[in-house]
Design a protein around this motif. Structure first.
Motif, mmCIF file in Angstrom:
data_model
loop_
_atom_site.group_PDB
_atom_site.id
_atom_site.type_symbol
_atom_site.label_atom_id
_atom_site.label_comp_id
_atom_site.label_asym_id
_atom_site.label_seq_id
_atom_site.Cartn_x
_atom_site.Cartn_y
_atom_site.Cartn_z
ATOM 1 N N UNK A 286 0.841 -1.197 0.000
ATOM 2 C CA UNK A 286 0.000 0.000 0.000
ATOM 3 C C UNK A 286 0.880 1.252 0.000
ATOM 4 N N UNK A 287 0.796 2.024 -1.070
ATOM 5 C CA UNK A 287 1.592 3.241 -1.190
ATOM 6 C C UNK A 287 3.060 3.002 -1.461
ATOM 7 N N UNK A 288 3.418 1.769 -1.733
ATOM 8 C CA UNK A 288 4.823 1.432 -1.956
ATOM 9 C C UNK A 288 4.978 0.836 -3.352
ATOM 10 N N UNK A 289 5.801 1.460 -4.188
ATOM 11 C CA UNK A 289 6.016 0.976 -5.548
ATOM 12 C C UNK A 289 6.928 -0.248 -5.528
ATOM 13 N N UNK A 290 6.567 -1.299 -6.250
ATOM 14 C CA UNK A 290 7.475 -2.448 -6.353
ATOM 15 C C UNK A 290 8.760 -2.012 -7.054
ATOM 16 N N UNK A 291 9.873 -2.584 -6.628
ATOM 17 C CA UNK A 291 11.161 -2.094 -7.121
ATOM 18 C C UNK A 291 12.188 -3.213 -7.137
ATOM 19 N N UNK A 292 13.202 -3.042 -7.983
ATOM 20 C CA UNK A 292 14.301 -3.991 -8.085
ATOM 21 C C UNK A 292 15.614 -3.226 -7.940
ATOM 22 N N UNK A 293 16.543 -3.789 -7.160
ATOM 23 C CA UNK A 293 17.862 -3.201 -7.005
ATOM 24 C C UNK A 293 18.895 -4.193 -7.526
ATOM 25 N N UNK A 294 19.681 -3.761 -8.475
ATOM 26 C CA UNK A 294 20.757 -4.579 -9.026
ATOM 27 C C UNK A 294 22.041 -4.232 -8.279
ATOM 28 N N UNK A 295 22.786 -5.227 -7.845
ATOM 29 C CA UNK A 295 24.003 -5.029 -7.063
ATOM 30 C C UNK A 295 25.219 -5.543 -7.819
ATOM 31 N N UNK A 296 26.328 -4.854 -7.670
ATOM 32 C CA UNK A 296 27.540 -5.305 -8.347
ATOM 33 C C UNK A 296 28.776 -4.607 -7.819
ATOM 34 N N UNK A 297 29.950 -4.982 -8.323
ATOM 35 C CA UNK A 297 31.208 -4.425 -7.820
ATOM 36 C C UNK A 297 31.461 -2.978 -8.220
ATOM 37 N N UNK A 298 30.848 -2.530 -9.311
ATOM 38 C CA UNK A 298 31.039 -1.150 -9.748
ATOM 39 C C UNK A 298 29.874 -0.754 -10.656
ATOM 40 N N UNK A 299 29.781 0.529 -10.939
ATOM 41 C CA UNK A 299 28.654 1.051 -11.706
ATOM 42 C C UNK A 299 28.566 0.487 -13.124
ATOM 43 N N UNK A 300 29.669 0.389 -13.884
ATOM 44 C CA UNK A 300 29.556 -0.175 -15.232
ATOM 45 C C UNK A 300 29.053 -1.617 -15.227
ATOM 46 N N UNK A 301 29.462 -2.406 -14.229
ATOM 47 C CA UNK A 301 29.006 -3.789 -14.155
ATOM 48 C C UNK A 301 27.508 -3.854 -13.914
ATOM 49 N N UNK A 302 27.016 -3.016 -13.003
ATOM 50 C CA UNK A 302 25.589 -2.991 -12.705
ATOM 51 C C UNK A 302 24.805 -2.522 -13.927
ATOM 52 N N UNK A 303 25.309 -1.504 -14.605
ATOM 53 C CA UNK A 303 24.652 -1.036 -15.825
ATOM 54 C C UNK A 303 24.642 -2.138 -16.878
ATOM 55 N N UNK A 304 25.718 -2.931 -16.916
ATOM 56 C CA UNK A 304 25.799 -4.034 -17.865
ATOM 57 C C UNK A 304 24.757 -5.105 -17.615
ATOM 58 N N UNK A 305 24.344 -5.253 -16.344
ATOM 59 C CA UNK A 305 23.291 -6.214 -16.023
ATOM 60 C C UNK A 305 21.992 -5.825 -16.718
ATOM 61 N N UNK A 306 21.715 -4.522 -16.756
ATOM 62 C CA UNK A 306 20.525 -4.033 -17.456
ATOM 63 C C UNK A 306 20.657 -4.279 -18.944
ATOM 64 N N UNK A 307 21.833 -4.018 -19.469
ATOM 65 C CA UNK A 307 22.060 -4.233 -20.897
ATOM 66 C C UNK A 307 21.853 -5.700 -21.271
#
Length: 310
Positions: A286-307
């Motif tokens: 209630x009032x809380x948007x479902x969300x996903x957090x991707x975790x990784x060793x650095x920002x490019x790696x995490x962005x790569x997970x989305x890619x």
């Protein structure tokens, strides 16, 4: 861009050498002997002792430099100090001045952006906080470029917006986490990044990352995206470990959001049995948007997970 070495050559060395040449001459050495000890020409010594070289007042008024000149001059004149030791002693003072003395001050004046870094720093220290902070900012910028060039990323941006964050290795709070000021938002089907990354600008996403690290995760970076069962299935298929965290902590940056303690507890419980999880997700409430957090060793790696799954 001006290197601190340029300031050493242009401002420090003429002052130091002229003071040292004077001190050695006062102890009875000839100009030729002074030249041999300092490794410079006799004509250069002549310019120093006759005041033909401009001295920087900032260094002239420095007690540490005056003390070094006296010690080195006495040691060289008496033969108790070899030129190599004199060189080492001089280098030590230079490094100290770069860390917080006159050289650091002159460098900040030449490169004003250095003044934005709070605390003591040394530009030559490979393990300095300044260097790591700049490396983290550069890492986040690289990750953002990956996201900008990932087709379909805009469709994964949640209503509250996305953010890409990376922490310092010894992060203790939000101020040690770099992210995008504001949020990454979807503007007409295009991911829009409002500004360059900074430290201490993402209250919630940074808190999630810090909570994950406190719970045993080795992650240094995270990215929040919209929750979708299909996305989770693709992440699972790509080999990423996913884990759900419970609780009703408000996942926005709204003023009435539940405190960090609620979120910390939820993340800690989720990672208790899966500290190496790559993905944290919340199915909403209630009032809380479902969300996903991707975790990784650095920002490019995490962005790569989305890619990988976009």
């Amino acid at each position: 861009m001006r290197f601190v070495e340029e300031i050493v050559v242009d401002e420090f060395l003429p002052t130091y050498r002229s003071l040292l040449a004077d001190a050695l001459r006062e102890r009875g050495l000839t100009q030729s002997e002074v030249a041999d000890l300092l490794g410079i020409s006799q004509s250069a010594v002549s310019k120093y002792v006759h005041g033909d070289v401009e001295r920087n007042e900032r260094f002239l008024n420095d007690d540490d430099l005056r003390d070094l000149v006296d010690r080195v001059a006495e040691g060289l004149a008496s033969g108790e100090m070899r030129p190599v030791q004199a060189l080492v002693e001089s280098e030590v003072l230079i490094r100290e001045m770069e860390r917080g003395g006159p050289l650091a001050q002159l460098h900040e004046e030449a490169v004003p952006a250095l003044a934005d870094f709070e605390g003591e720093y040394a530009v030559h220290d490979p393990d300095s906080d300044l260097r790591e902070a700049e490396q983290v900012l550069a890492s986040v910028r690289r990750g953002l470029r990956v996201l900008e060039n990932t087709s379909g990323f805009a469709t994964l941006i949640p209503a509250v917006g996305s953010n890409l964050a990376e922490s310092l290795s010894d992060a203790g709070g939000v101020e040690d986490v770099a992210a995008v000021p504001g949020r990454i938002v979807d503007v007409k089907g295009r991911a829009t990044i409002p500004a360059d990354p900074e430290f201490g600008v993402s209250e919630h996403v940074a808190t999630v990352l810090l909570a994950a690290r406190a719970a045993g995760s080795d992650a240094r970076a995270t990215l929040n995206v919209a929750y979708d069962e299909g996305l989770l299935a693709e992440l699972d298929a790509a080999g990423y470990e996913t884990v759900e965290f419970e609780g009703q902590a408000d996942l926005s940056d709204a003023p009435d959001a539940d405190g960090p303690a609620d979120l910390d507890a939820a993340v800690d419980e989720a990672l208790a049995d899966a500290p190496d999880a790559d993905v944290l997700y919340h199915t909403g409430g209630f009032g809380v948007e479902p969300i996903v957090y991707l975790l990784g060793p650095d920002a490019p790696t995490v962005a790569g997970m989305v890619r990988d799954v976009a």
